[in-house]
Design a protein around this motif. Structure first.
Motif, PDB file in Angstrom:
ATOM      1  N   GLU A 219       0.817  -1.217   0.000  1.00 31.79           N
ATOM      2  CA  GLU A 219       0.000   0.000   0.000  1.00 31.79           C
ATOM      3  C   GLU A 219       0.851   1.267   0.000  1.00 31.79           C
ATOM      4  O   GLU A 219       0.309   2.366   0.070  1.00 31.79           O
ATOM      5  CB  GLU A 219      -0.930  -0.013   1.217  1.00 31.79           C
ATOM      6  N   TRP A 220       2.158   1.121  -0.042  1.00 37.11           N
ATOM      7  CA  TRP A 220       3.092   2.245   0.037  1.00 37.11           C
ATOM      8  C   TRP A 220       2.899   3.031   1.330  1.00 37.11           C
ATOM      9  O   TRP A 220       3.121   4.240   1.380  1.00 37.11           O
ATOM     10  CB  TRP A 220       2.985   3.152  -1.193  1.00 37.11           C
ATOM     11  N   ALA A 221       2.480   2.354   2.390  1.00 39.54           N
ATOM     12  CA  ALA A 221       2.345   2.973   3.714  1.00 39.54           C
ATOM     13  C   ALA A 221       3.701   2.872   4.401  1.00 39.54           C
ATOM     14  O   ALA A 221       3.892   2.125   5.366  1.00 39.54           O
ATOM     15  CB  ALA A 221       1.248   2.273   4.515  1.00 39.54           C
ATOM     16  N   LEU A 222       4.649   3.603   3.862  1.00 40.65           N
ATOM     17  CA  LEU A 222       6.051   3.421   4.252  1.00 40.65           C
ATOM     18  C   LEU A 222       6.344   3.856   5.678  1.00 40.65           C
ATOM     19  O   LEU A 222       7.167   3.224   6.354  1.00 40.65           O
ATOM     20  CB  LEU A 222       6.953   4.142   3.256  1.00 40.65           C
ATOM     21  N   ALA A 223       5.699   4.903   6.162  1.00 44.59           N
ATOM     22  CA  ALA A 223       5.923   5.324   7.554  1.00 44.59           C
ATOM     23  C   ALA A 223       5.423   4.234   8.509  1.00 44.59           C
ATOM     24  O   ALA A 223       6.092   3.925   9.509  1.00 44.59           O
ATOM     25  CB  ALA A 223       5.231   6.651   7.826  1.00 44.59           C
ATOM     26  N   ASP A 224       4.273   3.643   8.198  1.00 46.71           N
ATOM     27  CA  ASP A 224       3.745   2.559   9.034  1.00 46.71           C
ATOM     28  C   ASP A 224       4.624   1.317   8.921  1.00 46.71           C
ATOM     29  O   ASP A 224       4.830   0.600   9.900  1.00 46.71           O
ATOM     30  CB  ASP A 224       2.306   2.221   8.639  1.00 46.71           C
ATOM     31  N   TRP A 225       5.144   1.050   7.711  1.00 45.49           N
ATOM     32  CA  TRP A 225       6.064  -0.082   7.522  1.00 45.49           C
ATOM     33  C   TRP A 225       7.322   0.130   8.357  1.00 45.49           C
ATOM     34  O   TRP A 225       7.793  -0.778   9.032  1.00 45.49           O
ATOM     35  CB  TRP A 225       6.400  -0.239   6.040  1.00 45.49           C
ATOM     36  N   LEU A 226       7.847   1.346   8.350  1.00 48.30           N
ATOM     37  CA  LEU A 226       9.045   1.660   9.128  1.00 48.30           C
ATOM     38  C   LEU A 226       8.787   1.504  10.630  1.00 48.30           C
ATOM     39  O   LEU A 226       9.685   1.116  11.378  1.00 48.30           O
ATOM     40  CB  LEU A 226       9.509   3.073   8.800  1.00 48.30           C
ATOM     41  N   ALA A 227       7.558   1.760  11.062  1.00 50.73           N
ATOM     42  CA  ALA A 227       7.212   1.610  12.476  1.00 50.73           C
ATOM     43  C   ALA A 227       7.226   0.152  12.926  1.00 50.73           C
ATOM     44  O   ALA A 227       7.216  -0.123  14.129  1.00 50.73           O
ATOM     45  CB  ALA A 227       5.839   2.234  12.740  1.00 50.73           C
ATOM     46  N   LEU A 228       7.285  -0.798  11.992  1.00 52.87           N
ATOM     47  CA  LEU A 228       7.378  -2.216  12.352  1.00 52.87           C
ATOM     48  C   LEU A 228       8.786  -2.608  12.799  1.00 52.87           C
ATOM     49  O   LEU A 228       9.004  -3.734  13.238  1.00 52.87           O
ATOM     50  CB  LEU A 228       6.982  -3.095  11.159  1.00 52.87           C
ATOM     51  N   TRP A 229       9.742  -1.708  12.665  1.00 48.55           N
ATOM     52  CA  TRP A 229      11.128  -2.006  13.010  1.00 48.55           C
ATOM     53  C   TRP A 229      11.381  -1.717  14.479  1.00 48.55           C
ATOM     54  O   TRP A 229      10.817  -0.786  15.062  1.00 48.55           O
ATOM     55  CB  TRP A 229      12.077  -1.204  12.123  1.00 48.55           C
ATOM     56  N   ALA A 230      12.236  -2.517  15.089  1.00 49.38           N
ATOM     57  CA  ALA A 230      12.569  -2.421  16.508  1.00 49.38           C
ATOM     58  C   ALA A 230      13.366  -1.155  16.796  1.00 49.38           C
ATOM     59  O   ALA A 230      13.981  -0.563  15.909  1.00 49.38           O
ATOM     60  CB  ALA A 230      13.379  -3.651  16.936  1.00 49.38           C
ATOM     61  N   ASP A 231      13.353  -0.764  18.043  1.00 50.97           N
ATOM     62  CA  ASP A 231      14.221   0.316  18.501  1.00 50.97           C
ATOM     63  C   ASP A 231      15.664  -0.184  18.513  1.00 50.97           C
ATOM     64  O   ASP A 231      15.910  -1.395  18.575  1.00 50.97           O
ATOM     65  CB  ASP A 231      13.824   0.758  19.905  1.00 50.97           C
ATOM     66  N   GLY A 232      16.593   0.717  18.472  1.00 52.16           N
ATOM     67  CA  GLY A 232      18.012   0.342  18.558  1.00 52.16           C
ATOM     68  C   GLY A 232      18.576  -0.121  17.233  1.00 52.16           C
ATOM     69  O   GLY A 232      18.116   0.268  16.163  1.00 52.16           O
ATOM     70  N   GLU A 233      19.589  -0.965  17.325  1.00 52.98           N
ATOM     71  CA  GLU A 233      20.297  -1.466  16.141  1.00 52.98           C
ATOM     72  C   GLU A 233      19.378  -2.340  15.293  1.00 52.98           C
ATOM     73  O   GLU A 233      18.717  -3.233  15.813  1.00 52.98           O
ATOM     74  CB  GLU A 233      21.507  -2.303  16.565  1.00 52.98           C
ATOM     75  N   ILE A 234      19.361  -2.049  13.990  1.00 53.17           N
ATOM     76  CA  ILE A 234      18.597  -2.864  13.050  1.00 53.17           C
ATOM     77  C   ILE A 234      19.446  -3.107  11.816  1.00 53.17           C
ATOM     78  O   ILE A 234      20.463  -2.438  11.612  1.00 53.17           O
ATOM     79  CB  ILE A 234      17.260  -2.196  12.639  1.00 53.17           C
ATOM     80  N   ALA A 235      19.022  -4.058  10.987  1.00 53.12           N
ATOM     81  CA  ALA A 235      19.705  -4.325   9.720  1.00 53.12           C
ATOM     82  C   ALA A 235      18.671  -4.703   8.672  1.00 53.12           C
ATOM     83  O   ALA A 235      17.844  -5.592   8.891  1.00 53.12           O
ATOM     84  CB  ALA A 235      20.724  -5.443   9.882  1.00 53.12           C
ATOM     85  N   TYR A 236      18.718  -3.992   7.554  1.00 50.79           N
ATOM     86  CA  TYR A 236      17.899  -4.309   6.383  1.00 50.79           C
ATOM     87  C   TYR A 236      18.890  -4.564   5.252  1.00 50.79           C
ATOM     88  O   TYR A 236      19.623  -3.655   4.850  1.00 50.79           O
ATOM     89  CB  TYR A 236      16.971  -3.146   6.041  1.00 50.79           C
ATOM     90  N   GLU A 237      18.933  -5.804   4.768  1.00 55.47           N
ATOM     91  CA  GLU A 237      19.972  -6.174   3.812  1.00 55.47           C
ATOM     92  C   GLU A 237      19.401  -6.968   2.647  1.00 55.47           C
ATOM     93  O   GLU A 237      18.520  -7.807   2.828  1.00 55.47           O
ATOM     94  CB  GLU A 237      21.040  -7.023   4.503  1.00 55.47           C
ATOM     95  N   VAL A 238      19.927  -6.658   1.474  1.00 56.67           N
ATOM     96  CA  VAL A 238      19.655  -7.462   0.287  1.00 56.67           C
ATOM     97  C   VAL A 238      21.004  -8.010  -0.134  1.00 56.67           C
ATOM     98  O   VAL A 238      21.915  -7.256  -0.493  1.00 56.67           O
ATOM     99  CB  VAL A 238      19.018  -6.632  -0.848  1.00 56.67           C
TER     100      VAL A 238
END
Length: 168
Positions: A23-42
């Protein structure tokens, strides 16, 4: 929590994550990420699809920490984002074959097959990208959050410009 209850909770989370990306609800998608250190990798193309492969061991297509992921989402979300202009793509994320669901010390790990389709109004045909995703989730305030998402694509090369803009 029992294995089947955990698996159902993870499946519900994956459906929510895919819906927000589609749905391109990118702010809501970003809110699914944890606080602190994260990694998004391809991960790199033409490599073994191994969880835990690190960007300092091989050339990753994307290796984002929180700062880079937040800025990627800001850029893609702009109405004039070059790769999604003049009309946003129609995207569908499909997750299937959820495997190896484990919860150890408050961290949930699993792998899932992925298929993403993309249709653009200004191009013929449909892009189809298969792959596998390795997730690490944690609980924050009783909600599942993404600590890391590592994607390995089952393609030899990327087929068109902008391919990586919608992999969320």
């Amino acid at each position: 929590m029992g294995t089947s209850a955990l698996k159902e909770e993870v499946q519900d989370f994956l459906l929510k994550e895919a819906d927000l990306a589609d749905e391109w609800a990118l702010a809501d998608w970003l809110a699914l990420w944890a606080d602190g250190e994260i990694a998004y990798e391809v991960g790199p193309l033409n490599m073994d699809q191994k969880p835990g492969l690190r960007y300092d061991q091989s050339l990753f297509l994307i290796s984002d920490n929180r700062f880079r992921l937040e800025h990627r989402v800001l850029r893609i979300g702009k109405p004039d984002a070059h790769s999604e202009s003049p009309i946003r793509s129609k995207i569908r994320h499909f997750y299937a074959h959820l495997r190896d669901v484990k919860e150890i010390s408050g961290e949930i790990t699993f792998r899932v097959n992925m298929l993403i389709t993309r249709i653009r109004a200004d191009q013929e045909g449909t892009n189809v990208i298969p792959g596998v995703v390795y997730f690490r989730l944690v609980r924050e305030d009783s909600q599942l959050k993404i600590r890391s998402k590592q994607i390995f694509l089952d393609v030899q090369m990327l087929s068109s410009p902008g391919t990586l803009t919608y992999l969320a």
